[in-house]
Motif scaffolding. Structure first.
Motif, mmCIF file in Angstrom:
data_model
loop_
_atom_site.group_PDB
_atom_site.id
_atom_site.type_symbol
_atom_site.label_atom_id
_atom_site.label_comp_id
_atom_site.label_asym_id
_atom_site.label_seq_id
_atom_site.Cartn_x
_atom_site.Cartn_y
_atom_site.Cartn_z
ATOM 1 N N ALA A 179 0.848 -1.187 0.000
ATOM 2 C CA ALA A 179 0.000 0.000 0.000
ATOM 3 C C ALA A 179 0.884 1.237 0.000
ATOM 4 C CB ALA A 179 -0.910 -0.001 1.223
ATOM 5 N N ARG A 180 0.377 2.309 -0.595
ATOM 6 C CA ARG A 180 1.072 3.592 -0.583
ATOM 7 C C ARG A 180 0.066 4.690 -0.280
ATOM 8 N NH1 ARG A 180 2.035 2.387 -6.196
ATOM 9 N NH2 ARG A 180 0.232 3.008 -7.397
ATOM 10 N N CYS A 181 0.551 5.819 0.198
ATOM 11 C CA CYS A 181 -0.297 6.979 0.448
ATOM 12 C C CYS A 181 -0.198 7.890 -0.766
ATOM 13 C CB CYS A 181 0.155 7.731 1.700
ATOM 14 S SG CYS A 181 -0.114 6.802 3.212
ATOM 15 N N GLU A 182 -1.362 8.299 -1.248
ATOM 16 C CA GLU A 182 -1.395 9.128 -2.445
ATOM 17 C C GLU A 182 -2.657 9.973 -2.419
ATOM 18 O OE1 GLU A 182 -1.685 8.251 -7.216
ATOM 19 O OE2 GLU A 182 -0.737 6.770 -5.935
ATOM 20 N N GLY A 183 -2.550 11.187 -2.909
ATOM 21 C CA GLY A 183 -3.724 12.035 -3.010
ATOM 22 C C GLY A 183 -3.449 13.460 -2.599
ATOM 23 N N ARG A 184 -4.517 14.208 -2.548
ATOM 24 C CA ARG A 184 -4.440 15.646 -2.358
ATOM 25 C C ARG A 184 -4.693 16.029 -0.907
ATOM 26 N NH1 ARG A 184 -8.445 18.041 -6.192
ATOM 27 N NH2 ARG A 184 -9.955 17.525 -4.614
ATOM 28 N N CYS A 185 -3.917 17.003 -0.448
ATOM 29 C CA CYS A 185 -4.131 17.634 0.851
ATOM 30 C C CYS A 185 -4.484 19.087 0.559
ATOM 31 C CB CYS A 185 -2.876 17.558 1.709
ATOM 32 S SG CYS A 185 -2.394 15.882 2.151
ATOM 33 N N ASP A 186 -5.669 19.491 0.910
ATOM 34 C CA ASP A 186 -6.128 20.820 0.519
ATOM 35 C C ASP A 186 -5.849 21.924 1.527
ATOM 36 O OD1 ASP A 186 -6.951 21.106 -2.041
ATOM 37 O OD2 ASP A 186 -9.065 21.330 -1.594
ATOM 38 N N GLN A 187 -5.111 21.623 2.600
ATOM 39 C CA GLN A 187 -4.760 22.713 3.479
ATOM 40 C C GLN A 187 -3.852 23.671 2.706
ATOM 41 O OE1 GLN A 187 -4.457 19.484 4.395
ATOM 42 N NE2 GLN A 187 -5.254 19.191 6.435
ATOM 43 N N THR A 188 -3.969 24.944 2.966
ATOM 44 C CA THR A 188 -3.209 25.940 2.237
ATOM 45 C C THR A 188 -1.736 25.881 2.610
ATOM 46 O OG1 THR A 188 -5.135 27.378 2.208
ATOM 47 C CG2 THR A 188 -3.021 28.413 1.775
ATOM 48 N N SER A 189 -0.880 25.892 1.593
ATOM 49 C CA SER A 189 0.561 25.983 1.807
ATOM 50 C C SER A 189 0.958 27.440 1.609
ATOM 51 C CB SER A 189 1.317 25.114 0.807
ATOM 52 O OG SER A 189 0.987 23.764 1.000
ATOM 53 N N ARG A 190 1.888 27.905 2.442
ATOM 54 C CA ARG A 190 2.295 29.303 2.300
ATOM 55 C C ARG A 190 3.679 29.510 2.887
ATOM 56 N NH1 ARG A 190 -2.225 30.836 6.313
ATOM 57 N NH2 ARG A 190 -1.275 30.251 8.252
ATOM 58 N N SER A 191 4.293 30.626 2.478
ATOM 59 C CA SER A 191 5.569 31.078 3.028
ATOM 60 C C SER A 191 5.408 32.533 3.418
ATOM 61 C CB SER A 191 6.688 30.945 1.999
ATOM 62 O OG SER A 191 6.950 29.597 1.740
ATOM 63 N N GLU A 192 5.862 32.846 4.631
ATOM 64 C CA GLU A 192 5.763 34.208 5.139
ATOM 65 C C GLU A 192 7.153 34.671 5.546
ATOM 66 O OE1 GLU A 192 1.555 34.357 7.388
ATOM 67 O OE2 GLU A 192 3.070 33.110 8.346
ATOM 68 N N PRO A 193 7.438 35.967 5.371
ATOM 69 C CA PRO A 193 8.743 36.464 5.811
ATOM 70 C C PRO A 193 8.827 36.499 7.336
ATOM 71 C CG PRO A 193 7.386 38.252 4.992
ATOM 72 C CD PRO A 193 6.636 36.986 4.738
ATOM 73 N N VAL A 194 10.012 36.221 7.843
ATOM 74 C CA VAL A 194 10.275 36.279 9.275
ATOM 75 C C VAL A 194 10.885 37.646 9.581
ATOM 76 C CG1 VAL A 194 11.633 35.304 11.171
ATOM 77 C CG2 VAL A 194 10.597 33.800 9.454
ATOM 78 N N ILE A 195 10.354 38.341 10.563
ATOM 79 C CA ILE A 195 10.884 39.645 10.962
ATOM 80 C C ILE A 195 11.899 39.427 12.073
ATOM 81 C CG2 ILE A 195 10.323 41.876 11.976
ATOM 82 C CD1 ILE A 195 7.563 41.557 10.612
ATOM 83 N N SER A 196 13.070 40.001 11.895
ATOM 84 C CA SER A 196 14.137 39.819 12.860
ATOM 85 C C SER A 196 14.817 41.155 13.131
ATOM 86 C CB SER A 196 15.160 38.814 12.316
ATOM 87 O OG SER A 196 16.277 38.738 13.162
#
Length: 138
Positions: free
Chosen positions: A69-86
């Motif tokens: 068996a394998r895991c396959e398919g879509r994950c609909d949670q939003t992917s994002r990248s945000e800048p880190v303030i330092s």
């Protein structure tokens, strides 16, 4: 005394019940209120079965076909990248990213014994996936 079937013919009556898998799953694409892939979406992250042949790469052994068996398919949670303030002049990781991947959630260890030339046996082990989940990527 003769027994007769409901059709009037002597013999055995067989009754077959057919329940199509797609009807039971009701595969209609939809999303939940929070935007995640719904349980009924046919393209969601889930376990898929396949058959493969296990053979030893070096020894002359009889190969065996196994169900994997394998895991396959879509994950609909939003992917994002945000800048880190330092407040430092050096940013080691300038962005904070989140994404979700279809990964094994539970599995069990399985073993297959192969019979080799000379009467020896070799054991191959693998993880059989029991369930899959959308999890945060690392």
């Amino acid at each position: 005394m003769k027994s007769t079937s409901p059709l009037g013919n002597p013999g055995v009556t067989l009754l077959f019940l057919v329940c199509p898998l797609l009807v039971m799953l009701r595969c209609t694409a939809s999303k939940t209120d929070n935007g995640n892939v719904a349980e009924t979406d046919p393209e969601r992250c889930m376990r898929h079965h396949f058959v493969d042949t296990i053979s030893h790469p070096l020894y002359k052994c009889n190969s065996k076909m196994v169900l994997l068996a394998r895991c396959e398919g879509r994950c609909d949670q939003t992917s994002r990248s945000e800048p880190v303030i330092s407040f430092s002049s050096i940013l080691k990781q300038p962005f904070r990213s989140t994404c979700h991947c279809c990964r094994p959630h539970t599995s069990k260890l399985k073993a297959v014994r192969l019979r080799c030339s000379g009467g020896t046996r070799v054991t191959a082990t693998y993880r059989y996936i029991l369930s899959c989940n959308c999890e945060e990527c690392s």
